[in-house]
Design a protein around this motif. Structure first.
Motif, PDB file in Angstrom:
ATOM      1  N   LEU A  36       3.079   8.551   5.184  1.00 11.97           N
ATOM      2  CA  LEU A  36       4.077   7.538   5.512  1.00 11.97           C
ATOM      3  C   LEU A  36       4.897   7.217   4.269  1.00 11.97           C
ATOM      4  O   LEU A  36       4.547   7.579   3.157  1.00 11.97           O
ATOM      5  CB  LEU A  36       3.406   6.259   6.030  1.00 11.97           C
ATOM      6  CG  LEU A  36       2.663   6.359   7.367  1.00 11.97           C
ATOM      7  CD1 LEU A  36       2.046   5.020   7.726  1.00 11.97           C
ATOM      8  CD2 LEU A  36       3.599   6.818   8.480  1.00 11.97           C
ATOM      9  N   GLY A  37       6.000   6.491   4.463  1.00 16.04           N
ATOM     10  CA  GLY A  37       6.828   6.090   3.330  1.00 16.04           C
ATOM     11  C   GLY A  37       7.996   7.027   3.133  1.00 16.04           C
ATOM     12  O   GLY A  37       8.009   8.160   3.628  1.00 16.04           O
ATOM     13  N   PHE A  38       8.978   6.543   2.379  1.00 18.01           N
ATOM     14  CA  PHE A  38      10.237   7.262   2.196  1.00 18.01           C
ATOM     15  C   PHE A  38      10.032   8.502   1.324  1.00 18.01           C
ATOM     16  O   PHE A  38      10.729   9.487   1.486  1.00 18.01           O
ATOM     17  CB  PHE A  38      11.234   6.309   1.538  1.00 18.01           C
ATOM     18  CG  PHE A  38      12.674   6.726   1.625  1.00 18.01           C
ATOM     19  CD1 PHE A  38      13.212   7.273   2.776  1.00 18.01           C
ATOM     20  CD2 PHE A  38      13.524   6.507   0.549  1.00 18.01           C
ATOM     21  CE1 PHE A  38      14.554   7.617   2.856  1.00 18.01           C
ATOM     22  CE2 PHE A  38      14.866   6.836   0.619  1.00 18.01           C
ATOM     23  CZ  PHE A  38      15.384   7.402   1.764  1.00 18.01           C
ATOM     24  N   LEU A  39       9.097   8.431   0.375  1.00 18.58           N
ATOM     25  CA  LEU A  39       8.836   9.548  -0.529  1.00 18.58           C
ATOM     26  C   LEU A  39       7.426  10.076  -0.295  1.00 18.58           C
ATOM     27  O   LEU A  39       6.624  10.235  -1.209  1.00 18.58           O
ATOM     28  CB  LEU A  39       9.016   9.099  -1.986  1.00 18.58           C
ATOM     29  CG  LEU A  39      10.392   8.516  -2.337  1.00 18.58           C
ATOM     30  CD1 LEU A  39      10.438   8.107  -3.800  1.00 18.58           C
ATOM     31  CD2 LEU A  39      11.511   9.507  -2.042  1.00 18.58           C
ATOM     32  N   ASP A  40       7.120  10.363   0.972  1.00 19.78           N
ATOM     33  CA  ASP A  40       5.753  10.767   1.318  1.00 19.78           C
ATOM     34  C   ASP A  40       5.381  12.115   0.709  1.00 19.78           C
ATOM     35  O   ASP A  40       4.190  12.394   0.519  1.00 19.78           O
ATOM     36  CB  ASP A  40       5.555  10.773   2.837  1.00 19.78           C
ATOM     37  CG  ASP A  40       6.562  11.641   3.555  1.00 19.78           C
ATOM     38  OD1 ASP A  40       7.600  11.971   2.950  1.00 19.78           O
ATOM     39  OD2 ASP A  40       6.332  11.994   4.721  1.00 19.78           O
ATOM     40  N   VAL A  69      10.656   1.061   0.754  1.00 16.85           N
ATOM     41  CA  VAL A  69      10.432   2.495   0.605  1.00 16.85           C
ATOM     42  C   VAL A  69       8.980   2.942   0.627  1.00 16.85           C
ATOM     43  O   VAL A  69       8.681   4.036   1.101  1.00 16.85           O
ATOM     44  CB  VAL A  69      11.149   3.057  -0.636  1.00 16.85           C
ATOM     45  CG1 VAL A  69      12.654   3.040  -0.411  1.00 16.85           C
ATOM     46  CG2 VAL A  69      10.783   2.300  -1.902  1.00 16.85           C
ATOM     47  N   CYS A  70       8.044   2.151   0.107  1.00 19.07           N
ATOM     48  CA  CYS A  70       6.657   2.649   0.048  1.00 19.07           C
ATOM     49  C   CYS A  70       5.942   2.452   1.370  1.00 19.07           C
ATOM     50  O   CYS A  70       4.815   2.895   1.520  1.00 19.07           O
ATOM     51  CB  CYS A  70       5.886   2.035  -1.119  1.00 19.07           C
ATOM     52  SG  CYS A  70       5.090   0.458  -0.789  1.00 19.07           S
ATOM     53  N   ILE A  71       6.572   1.798   2.336  1.00 12.95           N
ATOM     54  CA  ILE A  71       6.121   1.497   3.708  1.00 12.95           C
ATOM     55  C   ILE A  71       5.792   0.015   3.860  1.00 12.95           C
ATOM     56  O   ILE A  71       5.704  -0.497   4.969  1.00 12.95           O
ATOM     57  CB  ILE A  71       4.928   2.368   4.196  1.00 12.95           C
ATOM     58  CG1 ILE A  71       4.742   2.281   5.730  1.00 12.95           C
ATOM     59  CG2 ILE A  71       3.617   1.961   3.531  1.00 12.95           C
ATOM     60  CD1 ILE A  71       5.843   2.867   6.528  1.00 12.95           C
ATOM     61  N   ASN A  72       5.620  -0.702   2.749  1.00 11.24           N
ATOM     62  CA  ASN A  72       5.297  -2.123   2.791  1.00 11.24           C
ATOM     63  C   ASN A  72       6.247  -2.937   1.941  1.00 11.24           C
ATOM     64  O   ASN A  72       6.770  -2.451   0.941  1.00 11.24           O
ATOM     65  CB  ASN A  72       3.884  -2.384   2.219  1.00 11.24           C
ATOM     66  CG  ASN A  72       2.768  -1.848   3.085  1.00 11.24           C
ATOM     67  OD1 ASN A  72       1.770  -1.348   2.569  1.00 11.24           O
ATOM     68  ND2 ASN A  72       2.917  -1.959   4.394  1.00 11.24           N
ATOM     69  N   PHE A 100       4.413  10.935  -2.972  1.00  7.72           N
ATOM     70  CA  PHE A 100       3.283  10.013  -3.070  1.00  7.72           C
ATOM     71  C   PHE A 100       2.297  10.283  -1.938  1.00  7.72           C
ATOM     72  O   PHE A 100       2.507   9.847  -0.807  1.00  7.72           O
ATOM     73  CB  PHE A 100       3.774   8.565  -3.038  1.00  7.72           C
ATOM     74  CG  PHE A 100       4.583   8.206  -4.259  1.00  7.72           C
ATOM     75  CD1 PHE A 100       3.947   7.757  -5.409  1.00  7.72           C
ATOM     76  CD2 PHE A 100       5.962   8.362  -4.272  1.00  7.72           C
ATOM     77  CE1 PHE A 100       4.676   7.444  -6.549  1.00  7.72           C
ATOM     78  CE2 PHE A 100       6.697   8.050  -5.411  1.00  7.72           C
ATOM     79  CZ  PHE A 100       6.057   7.592  -6.550  1.00  7.72           C
ATOM     80  N   SER A 141       0.822  -1.214   0.000  1.00  4.72           N
ATOM     81  CA  SER A 141       0.000   0.000   0.000  1.00  4.72           C
ATOM     82  C   SER A 141       0.853   1.260   0.000  1.00  4.72           C
ATOM     83  O   SER A 141       2.041   1.232   0.318  1.00  4.72           O
ATOM     84  CB  SER A 141      -0.891   0.025   1.246  1.00  4.72           C
ATOM     85  OG  SER A 141      -0.129   0.335   2.397  1.00  4.72           O
ATOM     86  N   VAL A 142       0.207   2.345  -0.372  1.00  7.92           N
ATOM     87  CA  VAL A 142       0.746   3.682  -0.140  1.00  7.92           C
ATOM     88  C   VAL A 142      -0.208   4.362   0.823  1.00  7.92           C
ATOM     89  O   VAL A 142      -1.430   4.297   0.638  1.00  7.92           O
ATOM     90  CB  VAL A 142       0.846   4.477  -1.456  1.00  7.92           C
ATOM     91  CG1 VAL A 142       1.278   5.916  -1.193  1.00  7.92           C
ATOM     92  CG2 VAL A 142       1.806   3.796  -2.418  1.00  7.92           C
TER      93      VAL A 142
END
Lengths: 311, 311
Positions: A98-102, A195-198, A105, A93-94
């Motif tokens: 959250l996530g490295f490139l929040d 990176v996308c959190i998952n 995205f 998921s995005v």
């Protein structure tokens, strides 16, 4: 001896006072069922709308704790990863914020993976190899109270180190009587960084063998990684988590130097130079805020024929 | 056509006004002689005392510049690494105040490596595999003036990316007419991070083939890495250098997403998720202050059958 441990009831905090669900002896094998990180709230038919409504406090829905007889603070718990088998599906998921490139995205998104035995073709033309592992493997920390499972630490936890796949061995410092080991957050595959959190979030059947090394010095998680076809050779890996990526990499490097000195008898400066010409230095996860996890490793082919904690 | 270029006179700054030492056409091969990073001031018989007295302004003692006919700002220079051959010896040092663990390692030290064809046994019991590459490969930057070669950047330079060994291809954005390519700082082997400040510093014979891609978008160095026995499979790798390791890794990840979108047609969010389950994220060098170099890569086995800039 072999044991079976179902997933339910899962738990979603680290707490040294939690009642063990299983008591085993050193040398025993546990066949654990792990639900996916959402605790079964996401399935192959889930939509992004449904996903946004899940109870996020149930993440990571761990299986455990397992009490290891005789384990005491100051011991090292050895966990051999005998099997991690996915069940044919996974999700990624995005999530806004959250996530490295929040910043790039911002829209929520849910992707479903169909998993063949060794690869997923769901994101054609990509052929994504599968190397299932548990994103979370850890023991209860020394600090009292209930701790969220997101940040990893010296006790292991949400390290998301992709090298923890079948054939790997994890070493963890024990902080409490019985060690109180739990695992979950299985990923059918995950890249460095997550990176996308998952990763590919999936339920899994996990078989682990537990051993004890009495009163050994180990400041944080260490991995003996197996060779993977088409990828890395086998390696010794120090895992370090901290809030500053650069400083965390420094600590990981320093710990790996200590290992070379203690176990192979190199001088400090020779170990430093050896790592300068042969280390692997990876950002294993960059999303479990506030912690970044760095893996500092050296190929076993460079330092053959040694077992850790063998003396 | 093939050309030969001796090392002398070397140069130790990047400067767009520097006179080319060789003019070639796209498609040509250059056999370059590279002295070691010290410019020949360190040899197999050197002592740490002698080492401390060398003229450090001569580092990295590069070979070049090479003018590539027709190269203009906005083009991409493709450099195929055909050969990097060491000459049987190398050195590594510890220098007070430099290196990743400069607080722990404060005493100067010099180590001599004897190199067999594919490994060094000088630091027994370690068997260190050799994969020679040039720590510095770059084109003159756009900015006028003379620039020290220590910090890498969008123009390549002192990237110290170990994947640039034989069989790799480097892509660099051209900033000046003729591109003005130089190389040096050969390492017979180097780990991720280059933590002590050196790889196995060695002289080398280097063969490179140069090609041009007219007016292509490329924001920084990119590598097509070859498979290495017992190590990684072949990969596409984005290289990014910056002052903050975490932010630099974010930029590298973002650039690799852009590549997947532009060249393979993935949507933004699919590329992000694909990297979350399959990326390699490495700290290639952590010592070329103030810059850290991060490599973000994806295995070619995941995305088969594509040539970059082939349209």
């Amino acid at each position: 001896m072999e044991h079976t441990l179902g997933a339910e009831p899962t738990h979603s905090v680290w707490d040294r006072t939690m009642e063990p669900r299983l008591r085993i002896a050193p040398g025993d094998v546990v066949h654990m069922e792990c639900v996916d990180a959402s605790g079964g709230q996401v399935g192959p038919g889930s939509t992004v709308e449904g996903f946004l409504g899940i109870d996020r406090t149930r993440i990571h829905a761990l299986t455990g704790p397992v009490w290891v007889d005789g384990a005491e603070p100051g011991d090292v718990l050895q966990v051999d990863v005998l099997k991690v088998a996915h069940k044919g599906w996974a999700w990624s998921s995005v999530i806004s914020g959250l996530g490295f490139l929040d910043a790039r995205f911002t829209e929520p998104y849910l992707f479903q993976w169909k998993l063949d035995r060794n690869a997923s073709l769901s994101m054609a033309p990509a052929v994504v190899p599968l190397r299932p592992f548990c994103g979370v493997m850890g023991v209860a920390p020394a600090e009292p109270g209930a701790h969220r499972t997101r940040p990893p630490g010296y006790f292991g936890g949400n390290m998301d180190v992709r090298e923890l796949s079948e054939g790997a061995t994890l070493y963890l410092p024990v902080s409490n009587a019985g060690a109180l080991f739990s695992a979950g957050d299985a990923h059918a595959a995950q890249g460095d960084g997550e990176v996308c959190i998952n990763g590919m979030e999936c339920p899994a059947d996990v078989s682990l063998r537990f051993s004890l090394h009495k009163q050994r010095t180990l400041r944080g998680p260490m991995i003996e990684a197996a060779a993977r076809v088409g990828e890395d050779g086998a390696a010794w890996i120090v895992v370090e988590s901290g809030e500053d990526a650069f400083k965390t990499a420094q600590t990981a490097t320093s710990r790996l130097i200590d290992l070379l000195v203690a176990e192979w008898g190199f001088s400090d400066v020779h170990a430093y130079i050896l790592l300068s010409v042969a280390m692997r230095l990876r950002l294993s996860q960059v999303v479990n805020r506030p912690m970044t996890t760095v893996s500092a490793g050296i190929a076993k082919s460079i330092l053959p024929g040694r077992r850790l904690f063998s003396r």
